[in-house]
Write a protein that holds these residues in place. Structure first.
Motif, PDB file in Angstrom:
ATOM      1  N   ASN A  76      47.590  36.706  40.483  1.00 52.15           N
ATOM      2  CA  ASN A  76      46.200  36.268  40.396  1.00 52.15           C
ATOM      3  C   ASN A  76      45.751  36.303  38.949  1.00 52.15           C
ATOM      4  OD1 ASN A  76      43.176  37.427  40.246  1.00 52.15           O
ATOM      5  ND2 ASN A  76      43.359  35.985  41.934  1.00 52.15           N
ATOM      6  N   VAL A  77      45.113  35.220  38.499  1.00 45.88           N
ATOM      7  CA  VAL A  77      44.531  35.152  37.156  1.00 45.88           C
ATOM      8  C   VAL A  77      43.051  34.873  37.319  1.00 45.88           C
ATOM      9  CG1 VAL A  77      44.525  33.944  34.949  1.00 45.88           C
ATOM     10  CG2 VAL A  77      46.676  34.271  36.178  1.00 45.88           C
ATOM     11  N   ASN A  78      42.215  35.682  36.676  1.00 46.95           N
ATOM     12  CA  ASN A  78      40.767  35.497  36.747  1.00 46.95           C
ATOM     13  C   ASN A  78      40.229  35.424  35.327  1.00 46.95           C
ATOM     14  OD1 ASN A  78      38.079  35.463  37.386  1.00 46.95           O
ATOM     15  ND2 ASN A  78      38.197  37.144  38.830  1.00 46.95           N
ATOM     16  N   LEU A  79      39.642  34.284  34.972  1.00 45.40           N
ATOM     17  CA  LEU A  79      39.070  34.075  33.648  1.00 45.40           C
ATOM     18  C   LEU A  79      37.609  33.697  33.783  1.00 45.40           C
ATOM     19  CD1 LEU A  79      41.956  32.031  32.021  1.00 45.40           C
ATOM     20  CD2 LEU A  79      41.410  34.442  31.650  1.00 45.40           C
ATOM     21  N   LEU A  80      36.744  34.603  33.422  1.00 46.53           N
ATOM     22  CA  LEU A  80      35.294  34.427  33.428  1.00 46.53           C
ATOM     23  C   LEU A  80      34.770  33.967  34.778  1.00 46.53           C
ATOM     24  CD1 LEU A  80      34.746  33.075  29.827  1.00 46.53           C
ATOM     25  CD2 LEU A  80      34.506  35.406  30.675  1.00 46.53           C
ATOM     26  N   LEU A  81      34.636  32.663  35.015  1.00 47.27           N
ATOM     27  CA  LEU A  81      33.995  32.180  36.236  1.00 47.27           C
ATOM     28  C   LEU A  81      34.958  31.601  37.267  1.00 47.27           C
ATOM     29  CD1 LEU A  81      30.871  30.533  34.638  1.00 47.27           C
ATOM     30  CD2 LEU A  81      30.979  32.688  35.877  1.00 47.27           C
ATOM     31  N   ALA A  82      36.236  31.546  36.966  1.00 49.54           N
ATOM     32  CA  ALA A  82      37.188  30.961  37.908  1.00 49.54           C
ATOM     33  C   ALA A  82      38.408  31.861  38.053  1.00 49.54           C
ATOM     34  CB  ALA A  82      37.615  29.576  37.430  1.00 49.54           C
ATOM     35  N   SER A  83      38.987  31.852  39.239  1.00 51.03           N
ATOM     36  CA  SER A  83      40.215  32.599  39.464  1.00 51.03           C
ATOM     37  C   SER A  83      41.190  31.707  40.216  1.00 51.03           C
ATOM     38  CB  SER A  83      39.946  33.879  40.253  1.00 51.03           C
ATOM     39  OG  SER A  83      39.589  33.579  41.572  1.00 51.03           O
ATOM     40  N   ALA A  84      42.479  31.989  40.034  1.00 53.39           N
ATOM     41  CA  ALA A  84      43.518  31.223  40.706  1.00 53.39           C
ATOM     42  C   ALA A  84      44.685  32.147  41.000  1.00 53.39           C
ATOM     43  CB  ALA A  84      43.967  30.061  39.839  1.00 53.39           C
ATOM     44  N   SER A  85      45.339  31.916  42.126  1.00 57.44           N
ATOM     45  CA  SER A  85      46.516  32.689  42.518  1.00 57.44           C
ATOM     46  C   SER A  85      47.568  31.736  43.046  1.00 57.44           C
ATOM     47  CB  SER A  85      46.186  33.688  43.631  1.00 57.44           C
ATOM     48  OG  SER A  85      45.294  34.651  43.201  1.00 57.44           O
ATOM     49  N   THR A  86      48.803  32.156  42.935  1.00 54.56           N
ATOM     50  CA  THR A  86      49.910  31.411  43.497  1.00 54.56           C
ATOM     51  C   THR A  86      50.913  32.408  44.056  1.00 54.56           C
ATOM     52  OG1 THR A  86      51.603  29.754  43.043  1.00 54.56           O
ATOM     53  CG2 THR A  86      51.093  31.262  41.261  1.00 54.56           C
ATOM     54  N   GLY A  87      51.570  32.050  45.139  1.00 54.80           N
ATOM     55  CA  GLY A  87      52.509  32.996  45.716  1.00 54.80           C
ATOM     56  C   GLY A  87      53.406  32.381  46.765  1.00 54.80           C
ATOM     57  N   TYR A  88      54.259  33.230  47.328  1.00 54.88           N
ATOM     58  CA  TYR A  88      55.230  32.822  48.329  1.00 54.88           C
ATOM     59  C   TYR A  88      55.483  34.002  49.250  1.00 54.88           C
ATOM     60  CZ  TYR A  88      57.933  35.380  44.935  1.00 54.88           C
ATOM     61  OH  TYR A  88      58.360  36.360  44.065  1.00 54.88           O
TER      62      TYR A  88
END
Length: 193
Positions: A76-88
Motif C-alpha cells: 500500500n502506498v499513501n501520498l497525501l490525498l490518494a492511496s493505492a495498493s496492489t497484491g496477489y
C-alpha cells in the motif's frame, strides 16, 4: 463548481486514474512463469499461516473447521490525498481447491506512507467464500496506524469481522498513518487458474 475546486479536483482525479492503471498492471506475483508465481504465492501462504499460528495457536483449529480461507500479500502506498495498493493471493476451500487471485485498491483520504502487509480471510460459510471468489468486491472506510521496519517497530492490526468473514492482518514492513475511504477489488487471476 468554483475554479479553485476544479483546479484541486482535476489533478486528484488524474492521480486516481493513474493509480488504477498501475494497480491493474502491477499486481502479479513475482516470477517469470505461472509455475514460479504459484510457488511464490504458496510460499507466502505458508509464511503467513505459520506466523499467525505462532501468534494465535487457536487459529489452526478455526481454519480446520472453516469452509475456506484466503491469503493475500499487498503493498500500500499513501501520498497525501490518494492511496493505492496492489497484491496477489490464493483462496483455498476445505477440500483443498485453490483459486489464485489478484487484488487492487484505490482510496481517497489524508495520509502518507508505504506499507507491506499480509492478510488472512477466514470464511464463515461456503456461500460467503463463493461470493468472495466469484465477485470479490468490497468497499469501506479504513483507519490505520503502523510503524515497522524489519524486526523493529510495531504493527497495529488484528482481527476484523466483515460480512461473514474474519480478516487478520500482519504488517511486514513500512510506516503508515492514514485514514482513507477505499474501494478494493479481488478477482481471479486468469493466467494462474
Amino acid at each position: 463548481m468554483t475554479h479553485i475546486a476544479r483546479t484541486f479536483l482535476r489533478p486528484l482525479a488524474q492521480l486516481v486514474v493513474a493509480a488504477q492503471i498501475v494497480l491493474i498492471t502491477a499486481c502479479a506475483a513475482p516470477g517469470q512463469t505461472g509455475d514460479d508465481q504459484r510457488r511464490h504465492i504458496q510460499q507466502t501462504e505458508r509464511q503467513v499461516l505459520d506466523e499467525l499460528y505462532s501468534l494465535q495457536p487457536e487459529l489452526r483449529n478455526e481454519l480446520a473447521q472453516a469452509p475456506g480461507y484466503a491469503v493475500f500479500s499487498n503493498v500500500n502506498v499513501n501520498l497525501l490525498l490518494a492511496s493505492a495498493s496492489t497484491g496477489y493471493g490464493v483462496a483455498v476451500n476445505n477440500s483443498g481447491k485453490r483459486t489464485y487471485m489478484k487484488m487492487g485498491e484505490v482510496g481517497v483520504g489524508l495520509g502518507f506512507g508505504v506499507k507491506d502487509f499480509r492478510a488472512l480471510f477466514v470464511f464463515d460459510s461456503p456461500e460467503v467464500m463463493g461470493r468472495f471468489v466469484e465477485s470479490g468486491w468490497s468497499f469501506g472506510g479504513h483507519a490505520d496506524a503502523a510503524a515497522k521496519a524489519q524486526d523493529k517497530g510495531a504493527a497495529v492490526g488484528g482481527e476484523v469481522v466483515v460480512d461473514g468473514m474474519r480478516v487478520y492482518q500482519l504488517t511486514e514492513s513500512g510506516i503508515a498513518l492514514q485514514a482513507t475511504l477505499k474501494g478494493t477489488k479481488y478477482w481471479k487471476d486468469r493466467a494462474l487458474n
